[in-house]
Motif scaffolding. Structure first.
Motif, PDB file in Angstrom:
ATOM      1  N   ARG A  44       8.783   2.063 -10.361  1.00 14.14           N
ATOM      2  CA  ARG A  44       8.631   2.242  -8.917  1.00 14.14           C
ATOM      3  C   ARG A  44       7.534   3.245  -8.575  1.00 14.14           C
ATOM      4  N   THR A  45       7.422   4.332  -9.349  1.00 13.52           N
ATOM      5  CA  THR A  45       6.467   5.398  -9.029  1.00 13.52           C
ATOM      6  C   THR A  45       5.013   4.924  -9.044  1.00 13.52           C
ATOM      7  N   THR A  48       4.461   2.245  -6.243  1.00 11.15           N
ATOM      8  CA  THR A  48       4.432   2.826  -4.902  1.00 11.15           C
ATOM      9  C   THR A  48       3.093   3.501  -4.630  1.00 11.15           C
ATOM     10  N   SER A  49       2.609   4.246  -5.614  1.00  7.64           N
ATOM     11  CA  SER A  49       1.323   4.917  -5.483  1.00  7.64           C
ATOM     12  C   SER A  49       0.194   3.907  -5.294  1.00  7.64           C
ATOM     13  N   LYS A  51       0.394   0.774  -4.179  1.00  3.86           N
ATOM     14  CA  LYS A  51       0.539   0.096  -2.896  1.00  3.86           C
ATOM     15  C   LYS A  51       0.085   0.985  -1.742  1.00  3.86           C
ATOM     16  N   SER A  52       0.486   2.254  -1.764  1.00  3.20           N
ATOM     17  CA  SER A  52       0.144   3.186  -0.680  1.00  3.20           C
ATOM     18  C   SER A  52      -1.360   3.370  -0.559  1.00  3.20           C
ATOM     19  N   GLU A  53      -2.037   3.568  -1.710  1.00  6.90           N
ATOM     20  CA  GLU A  53      -3.490   3.767  -1.687  1.00  6.90           C
ATOM     21  C   GLU A  53      -4.213   2.551  -1.123  1.00  6.90           C
ATOM     22  N   GLU A  55      -2.985   0.181   0.906  1.00  4.35           N
ATOM     23  CA  GLU A  55      -2.670   0.002   2.322  1.00  4.35           C
ATOM     24  C   GLU A  55      -3.456   0.959   3.207  1.00  4.35           C
ATOM     25  N   VAL A  56      -3.525   2.233   2.781  1.00  8.41           N
ATOM     26  CA  VAL A  56      -4.245   3.247   3.564  1.00  8.41           C
ATOM     27  C   VAL A  56      -5.722   2.894   3.679  1.00  8.41           C
ATOM     28  N   ARG A  59      -6.730  -0.045   6.000  1.00  2.71           N
ATOM     29  CA  ARG A  59      -6.746   0.283   7.431  1.00  2.71           C
ATOM     30  C   ARG A  59      -8.040   0.960   7.852  1.00  2.71           C
ATOM     31  N   ASN A  75      -6.826   3.134  -8.707  1.00  5.39           N
ATOM     32  CA  ASN A  75      -5.970   1.969  -8.955  1.00  5.39           C
ATOM     33  C   ASN A  75      -5.923   1.613 -10.428  1.00  5.39           C
ATOM     34  N   GLU A  78      -3.572   3.797 -12.325  1.00  4.40           N
ATOM     35  CA  GLU A  78      -2.177   3.404 -12.134  1.00  4.40           C
ATOM     36  C   GLU A  78      -1.838   2.141 -12.918  1.00  4.40           C
TER      37      GLU A  78
END
Length: 258
Positions: A44-45, A48-49, A51-53, A55-56, A59, A75, A78
């Motif tokens: 998960r860790t 999550t990292s 996915k967050s990068e 998505e941000v 935008r 990326n 990760e």
């Protein structure tokens, strides 16, 4: 009355035998559930990292090429972490399988240690750590790739948790049909309360060894334990905080049919 006694006795015995039969199955299912839970938590860790990068940055309508390169680099780190974790889980699962027996051959212990030292040489050089290899050339029954991985894990661990410009000493001795290999470092050490758990998968100590900022998922020593178990050996740990740790691996010189 006799029939009632027979029925009652049969019921009690049936319940007892059923319990004994189902206990190992329950233990196996519990272990499997813990494995799935632990693996999911560790996966998960990085996910999550990652996915967050993404998505941000998606935008950001003014995302520049240098920023995109920085994102891809992060990326990739990760993704590498995920690959390391998945590879470790696969190895651990393979060694834990009862039917996955190893093919033992007569091998040179000195050669195995030399191969392991070569694998960690780059990491040792980056910290100016000297690996002093004094292992004698004993011949043992073993699986070459598994034993090379075993000592690579211990050396990698020792280097990660040792300060720069220190030494790691490798020595050996023969006793009672077994070969003892000692891996001694001058690292941060392990707290006494942590020693019984360091071979548990995903276990990380909460004090001394986290200060070194060494990366890992807590799978290396769990894999090492399974390799030693497959070779019908044992591992002993001695450690003092801020002074170092000594792992002593005992391996039989000959593997007998079991």
């Amino acid at each position: 009355i006799i029939n009632m006694i027979i029925v009652g006795t049969s019921t009690v015995l049936g319940y007892f035998l059923a319990g004994k039969t189902l206990t190992p199955i329950k233990k196996m299912l519990d272990e499997q559930n813990r494995f799935i839970t632990d693996a999911s938590h560790e996966l998960r860790t990085p996910l999550t990292s990652l996915k967050s990068e993404i998505e941000v940055n998606l935008r950001d309508k003014k995302l520049s090429i240098p920023q995109a390169r920085k994102l891809f680099k992060s990326n990739l780190e990760e993704v590498n972490n995920l690959q390391i974790l998945s590879d470790g889980l696969i190895k651990l699962t393979q060694y834990q399988k009862k039917e996955n027996g190893l093919t033992f051959d007569k091998i040179s212990l000195a050669f195995i240690i030399l191969q392991a030292v070569k694998k960690v040489s780059k990491l040792a050089k980056s910290k100016n750590i000297i690996v002093v290899n004094k292992v004698d050339n004993y011949t043992i029954d073993g699986e070459k790739s598994a034993l090379t991985e075993l000592f690579t894990i211990f050396l990698d661990n020792a280097i990660k948790y040792s300060p720069k410009e220190t030494k790691i000493n490798l020595t050996s001795a023969k006793t009672d049909g077994n070969i003892l290999i000692r891996i001694a470092d001058q690292g941060v050490g392990i707290n006494d309360k942590d020693i019984p758990h360091i071979f548990d998968r995903f276990y990380r100590t909460d004090r001394s060894r986290t200060k070194s900022k060494a990366k890992g998922y807590g799978l290396g020593l769990a894999i090492a334990k399974q390799i030693v178990k497959k070779h019908h050996g044992s591992i002993k740990v001695e450690s003092k905080l801020n002074k170092g740790t000594v792992f002593t691996v005992s391996l039989p010189t000959k593997q007998h049919a079991r």
